[in-house]
Design a protein around this motif. Structure first.
Motif: not given
Length: 160
Positions: A57, A65-66, A73, A75-77, A109
């Protein structure tokens, strides 16, 4: 062609030494941080057994941020201070978590994850990224893993 893999039965300290050496070889002459993170994520996926997620991250504007990873897949943020990754980023300290369900504010996640190791990548006193390793096994990571991934983070602090 690159074929970086530890020999079966390699001790954990030696495995981490070889991982850092392979990362050094792959990133030494490359200036693109995303390319370097992608190759190192792939290396971690090859070197580390019983891991269901390995990657980065990146610190961007007070949140994570990923970045490049291997696994399902994610969590992105993640805000600094939230979950295991956010705690590592905020505190600039390794988080060795034997049971993620016992960690206050853990972000799930991947429901299969049971233990986690997160190491901040710090440059000039600031967190620039975290290395995140997840495992479906309780207490998968130990002090040898933490020390090895801390050496990897130190190497990458000038390469990502």
């Amino acid at each position: 062609m690159y074929d970086f893999r530890p020999a079966p039965g390699t001790s954990k300290p030696e495995l981490h030494r070889q991982l850092v050496d392979a990362a050094d070889a792959l990133t030494a002459d490359e200036r693109d941080p995303v390319a370097n993170m992608a190759n190192v994520a792939a290396l971690m996926g090859e070197f580390l057994d019983r891991v269901n997620w390995a990657g980065f991250y990146r610190a961007v504007g007070g949140e994570l941020v990923l970045g490049p990873f291997v696994g399902r897949p994610a969590c992105i943020r993640i805000p600094f201070g939230t979950g295991v990754c956010g705690a590592a980023a905020r505190d600039r300290a390794t988080q060795l978590v034997p049971d993620v369900h016992a960690f206050p504010g853990h972000i799930a996640c991947d429901g299969a994850t049971r233990s986690e190791l997160v190491v901040p990548v710090v440059r000039e006193g600031e967190t620039i990224a975290v290395i995140d390793l997840d495992s479906p096994d309780l207490a998968r990571f130990d002090e040898d893993d933490a020390a090895g991934i801390e050496r990897l983070a130190e190497l990458l602090s000038t390469r990502i």
